[in-house]
Enzyme design. Structure first.
Site, short mmCIF file in Angstrom:
data_model
loop_
_atom_site.label_atom_id
_atom_site.label_comp_id
_atom_site.label_asym_id
_atom_site.label_seq_id
_atom_site.Cartn_x
_atom_site.Cartn_y
_atom_site.Cartn_z
N ARG A 160 0.82 -1.23 0.00
CA ARG A 160 0.00 0.00 0.00
C ARG A 160 0.85 1.27 0.00
O ARG A 160 0.43 2.31 0.52
CB ARG A 160 -0.94 0.03 1.22
N SER A 218 -10.68 0.38 3.13
CA SER A 218 -9.92 0.11 4.37
C SER A 218 -9.39 1.43 4.91
O SER A 218 -8.59 2.09 4.25
CB SER A 218 -8.72 -0.79 4.09
N GLU A 314 -4.76 4.19 6.41
CA GLU A 314 -4.39 3.85 5.04
C GLU A 314 -4.87 4.96 4.11
O GLU A 314 -4.26 5.24 3.10
CB GLU A 314 -5.02 2.50 4.68
N1 EPU Z 1 -11.40 -9.72 10.13
C1 EPU Z 1 -12.00 -9.68 11.37
N2 EPU Z 1 -12.95 -8.73 11.61
C2 EPU Z 1 -13.33 -7.84 10.66
C3 EPU Z 1 -12.71 -7.88 9.39
C4 EPU Z 1 -11.73 -8.83 9.14
O1 EPU Z 1 -11.70 -10.48 12.26
O2 EPU Z 1 -14.19 -7.01 10.94
C5 EPU Z 1 -10.38 -10.74 9.87
C6 EPU Z 1 -10.98 -11.92 9.17
O3 EPU Z 1 -10.84 -13.04 10.00
C7 EPU Z 1 -10.16 -12.12 7.91
C8 EPU Z 1 -8.99 -11.18 8.07
O4 EPU Z 1 -9.37 -10.23 9.04
O5 EPU Z 1 -9.68 -13.42 7.85
C9 EPU Z 1 -8.65 -10.48 6.78
O6 EPU Z 1 -9.81 -9.80 6.27
P1 EPU Z 1 -10.02 -9.53 4.71
O7 EPU Z 1 -9.80 -10.76 3.94
O8 EPU Z 1 -11.29 -8.80 4.54
O9 EPU Z 1 -8.81 -8.59 4.31
P2 EPU Z 1 -8.20 -7.31 5.00
O10 EPU Z 1 -6.79 -7.66 5.32
O11 EPU Z 1 -9.02 -6.80 6.11
C10 EPU Z 1 -7.24 -6.36 2.80
C11 EPU Z 1 -7.17 -5.04 2.11
C12 EPU Z 1 -8.43 -4.77 1.33
C13 EPU Z 1 -8.62 -5.89 0.33
C14 EPU Z 1 -8.73 -7.21 1.12
C15 EPU Z 1 -8.88 -8.42 0.25
C16 EPU Z 1 -5.71 -3.67 3.49
C17 EPU Z 1 -5.59 -2.54 4.45
N3 EPU Z 1 -6.93 -3.98 3.09
O12 EPU Z 1 -8.23 -6.27 3.81
O13 EPU Z 1 -8.23 -3.56 0.59
O14 EPU Z 1 -9.76 -5.69 -0.46
O15 EPU Z 1 -7.52 -7.38 1.89
O16 EPU Z 1 -7.65 -8.89 -0.21
O17 EPU Z 1 -4.68 -4.25 3.10
C18 EPU Z 1 -8.53 -1.18 0.65
O18 EPU Z 1 -7.30 -1.06 0.64
O19 EPU Z 1 -9.29 -0.14 0.66
C19 EPU Z 1 -9.13 -2.50 0.67
C20 EPU Z 1 -10.44 -2.67 0.77
#
Ligand code: EPU
Length: 320
Positions: A160, A218, A314
């Site tokens: 990012r 995010s 972010e």
């Molecule tokens: N989780 C929770 N609670 C929540 C949300 C998530 O416990 O409320 C846990 C879940 O268990 C899940 C883990 O967090 O296994 C990861 O969640 P998710 O797969 O949704 O991915 P993320 O790491 O939260 C990142 C990116 C997103 C991208 C997704 C999918 C960042 C900051 N965010 O989110 O990017 O779409 O992965 O790959 O790296 C963005 O940058 O605006 C964005 C939406």
């Protein structure tokens, strides 16, 4: 000449907060862009470059400078090379490449924002990152008033991050086009369209569509912690969501926020999404920047108190 009209950042961003703008110009080609930069320079006004407005949180103050939005959106495909102008909607580009059976950005389906903004934060999702297919971009260097090329390595991409987020590069270059190198997709068992549909489905379940509920994706980055910190936390929270990342560990900010009890909670008119706690929302569009900032700061303090981890935004804070 570029189109000019009065606008506020509230209208131009997906979070729907932010003050009035003194001069707003949409420019559709390089000539108009050069003219508007001269206009700003002649009046000694600050320039802010906006894309889809989906990754910024702008203060409630009026902006006394010039906001430029590059809206040219043509696409040129030569073999596996795709050159596309900054104003194109990112997801439209993904759709187009999938239709042409070109592989490389299909997992980035459904990410809001413009093509020009995609290198700034090196957009990524579901194991794909822009940097993997990115060849180069063309940008207008505001200080020297000339067009320049940034090759992949010049952009200093990481999680990012890119050079364009660094203080001495931030808002100094107006991206006009980017070039990607994709691959002809050859898997006979699975179509790219199937992958795209699946990603759009998952995103629809987990993330919040900014057209329905104002948000900026995010809001925080997933923090990176070292091994000793990870080991200590795992003793207390064996179910913690954690991934190896280079020689360190990436921990899910969504999980941290959920564990502090913020998921689905409101603070004044703004709210942490009940679908995904990384997403701060402005449900009725009535919240201000100051409401969002209070919510973000409270979450940062609560996560820090509970886990000893400082979350970093972010999204970019603008016009503070
Ligand atoms: N989780 C929770 N609670 C929540 C949300 C998530 O416990 O409320 C846990 C879940 O268990 C899940 C883990 O967090 O296994 C990861 O969640 P998710 O797969 O949704 O991915 P993320 O790491 O939260 C990142 C990116 C997103 C991208 C997704 C999918 C960042 C900051 N965010 O989110 O990017 O779409 O992965 O790959 O790296 C963005 O940058 O605006 C964005 C939406």
């Amino acid at each position: 000449m570029g189109k000019t009209n009065t606008k506020s950042f509230k209208e131009l961003t997906t979070l729907k907060v932010g003050g009035e703008i003194k001069y707003f110009f949409e420019v559709k080609n390089q000539k108009e862009l050069v003219d508007k930069v001269s206009f700003a320079k002649n009046k000694s006004l600050t320039i802010f470059i906006i894309g889809g407005g989906s990754d910024i949180a702008v203060s409630d103050k009026n902006f006394e400078g010039v906001v430029i939005k590059y809206v040219g959106s043509s696409v040129q495909v030569i073999g596996n090379l795709v050159k596309v102008e900054a104003g194109m909607n990112w997801d439209k580009l993904v759709e187009e490449t999938v239709n042409r059976n070109l592989q490389g950005i299909e997992c980035l389906s459904g990410i809001p924002g413009s093509v020009g903004a995609s290198p700034i934060q090196n957009i990524g999702a579901y194991g794909q990152e822009l940097s993997e297919t990115f060849i180069e971009l063309k940008a207008y260097d505001i200080s020297n008033q000339k067009f320049v090329i940034f090759k992949n390595e010049d952009c200093k991409f990481s999680y990012r991050e890119s050079i364009f987020k660094r203080k001495d590069y931030w808002q100094k270059f107006i991206i006009v086009d980017i070039t990607l190198k994709l691959k002809k997709y050859t898997d006979n068992n699975l179509e790219l369209q199937t992958i795209r549909d699946e990603i759009l489905r998952i995103r629809g379940e987990k993330l919040v569509n900014p057209d329905e509920i104002p948000n900026a994706g995010s809001f925080f980055k997933n923090p990176i912690i070292n091994k000793s910190k990870k080991d200590t936390l795992l003793i207390k929270y064996p179910e913690m969501v954690i991934f190896p990342f280079n020689n360190e560990y990436k921990i899910s900010a969504g999980w941290l926020i959920e564990k502090t009890g913020w998921k689905g909670k409101s603070l004044g008119p703004v709210k942490v999404s009940d679908k995904h706690s990384l997403v701060l929302t402005n449900p009725e569009g009535k919240g201000t920047f100051s409401d969002i900032k209070s919510l973000a700061d409270t979450i940062i303090a609560d996560v820090d108190n509970k886990f000893g981890i400082k979350l970093e935004p972010e999204v970019q804070y603008i016009n503070l």
